[in-house]
Design an enzyme around this catalytic site. Structure first.
Site, PDB file in Angstrom:
ATOM      1  N   ASP A   1      -5.696   2.268  -4.099  1.00 30.95           N
ATOM      2  CA  ASP A   1      -7.008   2.118  -3.446  1.00 30.95           C
ATOM      3  C   ASP A   1      -7.347   3.335  -2.588  1.00 30.95           C
ATOM      4  OD1 ASP A   1      -5.311   1.695  -1.278  1.00 30.95           O
ATOM      5  OD2 ASP A   1      -6.352  -0.091  -0.552  1.00 30.95           O
TER       6      ASP A   1
ATOM      7  N   ASP B   1      -0.908   1.160  -4.237  1.00 35.35           N
ATOM      8  CA  ASP B   1      -1.753   0.117  -4.820  1.00 35.35           C
ATOM      9  C   ASP B   1      -3.075   0.677  -5.326  1.00 35.35           C
ATOM     10  OD1 ASP B   1      -2.727   0.470  -2.170  1.00 35.35           O
ATOM     11  OD2 ASP B   1      -3.654  -1.506  -2.215  1.00 35.35           O
TER      12      ASP B   1
ATOM     13  N   SER C   1       0.830  -1.203   0.000  1.00 39.71           N
ATOM     14  CA  SER C   1       0.000   0.000   0.000  1.00 39.71           C
ATOM     15  C   SER C   1       0.865   1.252   0.000  1.00 39.71           C
ATOM     16  CB  SER C   1      -0.971  -0.040   1.181  1.00 39.71           C
ATOM     17  OG  SER C   1      -1.880   1.029   1.140  1.00 39.71           O
TER      18      SER C   1
ATOM     19  N   ASP D   1      -2.387   6.272  -3.915  1.00 32.05           N
ATOM     20  CA  ASP D   1      -1.248   5.665  -3.228  1.00 32.05           C
ATOM     21  C   ASP D   1      -0.692   4.534  -4.082  1.00 32.05           C
ATOM     22  OD1 ASP D   1      -3.341   3.871  -2.906  1.00 32.05           O
ATOM     23  OD2 ASP D   1      -2.682   3.219  -0.923  1.00 32.05           O
TER      24      ASP D   1
END
Length: 577
Positions: A286, A284, A124, A282
């Site tokens: 999401d 990833d 993340s 960010d």
């Protein structure tokens, strides 16, 4: 065939005899498994994925021979970990579908649509020396209620793998696969399904006339986001693409990062027409990042060209755009959420921090049957839809996991449809300002000791203090506050007194009016200020969330709490550890 479940509870050996290092087990954080890359060996990734698939098989979520989708972000360690995860899938008798490098919500949406499990290799927003594995069921995210069963399976699989010899193990002394098959050819079904989700729902020319810059950095969805915006009519320019991983935490946007965005805006406008917005995500993809670009002629002396709106406030705009009638947000969200949703008569549930808690609340709202358009979001801006939602063009299928694309589109479309700038749209939100900050590399053990000193035992999670010294239980939303008995009331008064030693009048803090300990310690002051201390669930960080009636005061609260070496967090650390 599907993975078999062992009947006996094995005794886990502390270390496999063929390994030349001491393994560091992965642990569940706020959402998913996280750890340092050096600790996520092939063996550790394999153990956790194999165990989770066994658990999913045991609860009937996946069946024999079903595919499992694997994807990852752009961290340098991701490819290796994806191959180790794929080997675990193969050894569980599952088919491997390689979705490639796509956003986490794209993987989850495809997995739910296809009725299969998914494995996303991503850390993340955390730095590149760390990574993680996020596994979802065929119906959505792994919930906190699943973790105990998964942990038991991890113990079993770990015992099995550690009992092997150097000859019989598939792993070498460093915990790396001796031989692993390459991933299957790339299957773009997940990516294309995610793109169709938005192109079939939003007006294909709805963003015509809008010029948007996509800050690409190392976000895995950087090209997909630009593609979607162009297909919906926006003129898109890109900037900041990086092949080196750049961690972007949308809950902790720094002045340095805003300076970078301002530079992108000035540079893009020097070579073309004015920009209206800069958007990003960010690592990833999401969690969204959205900034309005303010026309140069409207900038006040010392003002910025870009205006960042935190994710909890972005979510208000999205909820109104999709005409939600029920929502779930974590306790850390700006209290403007509670104010605005209360004005709109939108049912609101507050949760612990982390998408699994929000998902559970969405499930409860659906089961209650009192709402039809159910949504949730987090302070980082990741937006979840707990039900199908009919919009003007089509129906937006439920996606009960964090998503960055919907909040970006909903904010841009809301402004375009109302013929407003983003700043004018946002000016209509309640005048409550927030800021978040953190101290990195803060001992997890020290964080837990601090919380232990500040949170009384018992089931009460929120109290209110009145001018007469009485303490009222406000734990149940919508219920009348009830006075606490003498003993627990005294414990809460002692905690209040402890906090007053750190949050002092000399630092500008008013009397403490209430405390919430649902997740961390959230302190409400008589003048409306809020300070919320809470350890990160997936990194050695201690965070502060602040709300106030002015941005300057919210910023000041964060600075007072995190400043080195003598801020409030460091004072708490010295006092209690």
């Amino acid at each position: 065939m599907a993975c078999a479940i062992a009947n006996a509870e094995p005794q886990v050996e502390p270390m496999a005899p063929f390994l030349n290092y001491t393994p560091v087990p992965l642990a569940f954080g706020t959402s998913g498994l996280r750890g340092l890359v050096k600790d996520i060996t092939d063996l550790e990734a394999y153990i956790n994925v194999k165990a989770t698939l066994r658990y999913l098989s045991s609860i009937g979520d996946i069946g024999a021979g079903r595919p499992v989708v694997v994807a990852g972000d752009l961290r340098p360690s991701t490819d290796r970990i994806m191959r180790a995860c794929a080997q675990a899938m193969i050894d569980c008798g599952c088919q491997v579908e390689n979705a490639g490098k796509i956003p986490t919500p794209a993987l989850v949406f495809h997995a739910i649509s296809s009725g299969c499990a998914g494995v996303m290799v991503t850390g993340s927003h955390i730095p590149f020396d760390r990574n993680g594995i996020k596994i979802n069921k065929s119906v959505g995210e792994i919930l906190k209620s699943d973790e105990a069963g998964i942990i038991r399976e991890v113990e079993r699989v770990r015992a099995e793998e550690y009992s092997r010899t150097a000859t019989t193990s598939a792993f070498d002394a460093a915990g790396m696969l001796k031989s692993s098959a390459e991933l299957p050819p790339l299957d773009r079904a997940a990516e294309e399904g995610y793109v169709r989700r938005y192109l079939s729902t939003f007006d294909s020319r709805g963003l015509s006339g809008l010029r948007v810059l996509v800050y690409q950095h190392s976000a895995v969805g950087r090209d997909i986001l630009a593609r979607i915006l162009r297909a919906l009519g926006a003129e898109v320019v890109t900037a900041g693409r990086s092949e080196t991983f750049i961690p972007i935490d949308t809950e902790n946007i720094t002045d340095e990062q805003l300076d970078r965005l301002e530079h992108f805006a000035v540079d893009a406008e020097a070579r073309g027409e004015p920009l209206q917005a800069i958007v990003s995500t960010d690592g990833d993809s999401d969690r969204p990042l959205v900034t309005a670009v303010i026309p140069a002629a409207e900038i006040k002396p010392g003002g910025r060209r870009v205006r960042f709106l935190p994710g909890d406030l972005l979510g208000i705009v999205v909820a109104e755009y999709v005409r939600a009638d029920a929502a779930a947000v974590p306790i850390s969200a700006n209290d403007a959420v509670e104010r605005r949703l209360g004005e709109r008569k939108i049912l609101l549930a507050k949760t612990k921090i982390g998408s699994p808690y929000v998902v559970s609340a969405l499930d409860e709202l659906c089961a209650a049957g009192k709402a039809q358009r159910i949504v949730g979001w987090e302070a980082n801006g990741g937006f979840l839809t707990g039900s199908d939602i009919a919009l003007d063009n089509s129906t937006l299928a439920a996606l009960p996991t964090r998503d960055s694309t919907l909040p970006i589109l909903a904010n841009l479309f809301a402004a375009a449809e109302q013929k407003l700038s983003l700043t004018a749209l946002w000016d209509r939100l309640p005048a409550r300002f927030g800021r978040a900050g953190l101290i990195d590399n803060f001992s997890v053990a020290a964080s837990q000791v601090i919380l232990g000193k500040l949170i009384p035992a018992g089931d009460v999670v929120e109290v209110e203090f009145d001018g007469a010294g009485r303490v009222f239980d406000r734990s149940r939303a919508g219920a009348m506050p009830t006075p606490l008995a003498a003993a627990p009331a005294e414990e809460w008064r002692q905690r209040r007194a402890s906090l007053k030693h750190f949050f002092t009048a000399a630092r500008g803090f008013d009397e403490i009016a209430g405390i919430n300990v649902l997740d961390g310690v959230r302190i409400h002051f008589n003048n409306g200020d809020v300070a919320h201390i809470r350890p990160s669930g997936n990194a050695p960080q201690l965070r502060i969330y602040a709300n106030s009636d002015s941005q300057a005061r919210a910023d000041e609260i964060v600075e007072l709490v995190v400043c080195e070496p003598d801020g409030i967090l460091r004072r708490l650390e010295r006092a209690f550890t």
